[in-house]
Scaffold this active site. Structure first.
Site, PDB file in Angstrom:
ATOM      1  N   ALA A  45      10.731   2.915  -3.977  1.00  0.00           N
ATOM      2  CA  ALA A  45      11.044   1.559  -3.522  1.00  0.00           C
ATOM      3  C   ALA A  45       9.745   0.751  -3.506  1.00  0.00           C
ATOM      4  O   ALA A  45       8.749   1.185  -2.948  1.00  0.00           O
ATOM      5  CB  ALA A  45      11.664   1.599  -2.134  1.00  0.00           C
ATOM      6  N   GLU A  46       9.785  -0.423  -4.116  1.00  0.00           N
ATOM      7  CA  GLU A  46       8.598  -1.273  -4.211  1.00  0.00           C
ATOM      8  C   GLU A  46       8.614  -2.365  -3.150  1.00  0.00           C
ATOM      9  O   GLU A  46       9.669  -2.835  -2.745  1.00  0.00           O
ATOM     10  CB  GLU A  46       8.546  -1.945  -5.580  1.00  0.00           C
ATOM     11  CG  GLU A  46       8.346  -1.001  -6.736  1.00  0.00           C
ATOM     12  CD  GLU A  46       8.212  -1.759  -8.037  1.00  0.00           C
ATOM     13  OE1 GLU A  46       8.882  -2.784  -8.220  1.00  0.00           O
ATOM     14  OE2 GLU A  46       7.419  -1.307  -8.869  1.00  0.00           O
ATOM     15  N   GLY A  47       7.427  -2.781  -2.733  1.00  0.00           N
ATOM     16  CA  GLY A  47       7.287  -3.952  -1.877  1.00  0.00           C
ATOM     17  C   GLY A  47       7.636  -3.746  -0.421  1.00  0.00           C
ATOM     18  O   GLY A  47       8.091  -4.680   0.231  1.00  0.00           O
TER      19      GLY A  47
END
Length: 82
Positions: A45-47
């Site tokens: 999962a990014e950010g």
């Protein structure tokens, strides 16, 4: 059987940003995680920027993430690589 030329699936930060606020985004992330599990892909999962986002991803069984909550971007020469 078809083989996908990928090993890692990333969840874009636009879905992560609204986790905990919008049930639709939680359902989308949950569906992405289910597809990845069925295809035996690793998920990142990014950010991730808040504890709420991190906690929600953990509740959805996402085991890897990246974002400012964990570490800020750094020049390569400042990183300790083992």
């Amino acid at each position: 059987m078809h083989a996908l030329p990928v090993n890692v699936l990333k969840i874009d930060q636009q879905f992560v940003q609204r986790l905990g606020q919008d049930g639709r985004d939680s359902r989308i992330v949950s569906a992405i995680l289910a597809i990845a599990e069925a295809l035996r892909l690793e998920v990142v999962a990014e950010g991730i920027e808040t504890e709420i986002q991190k906690r929600k991803l953990q509740e959805l069984n996402c085991h890897r993430g990246q974002g400012y909550l964990m570490a800020r971007p750094s020049p390569l020469n400042q990183l300790q690589l083992d």
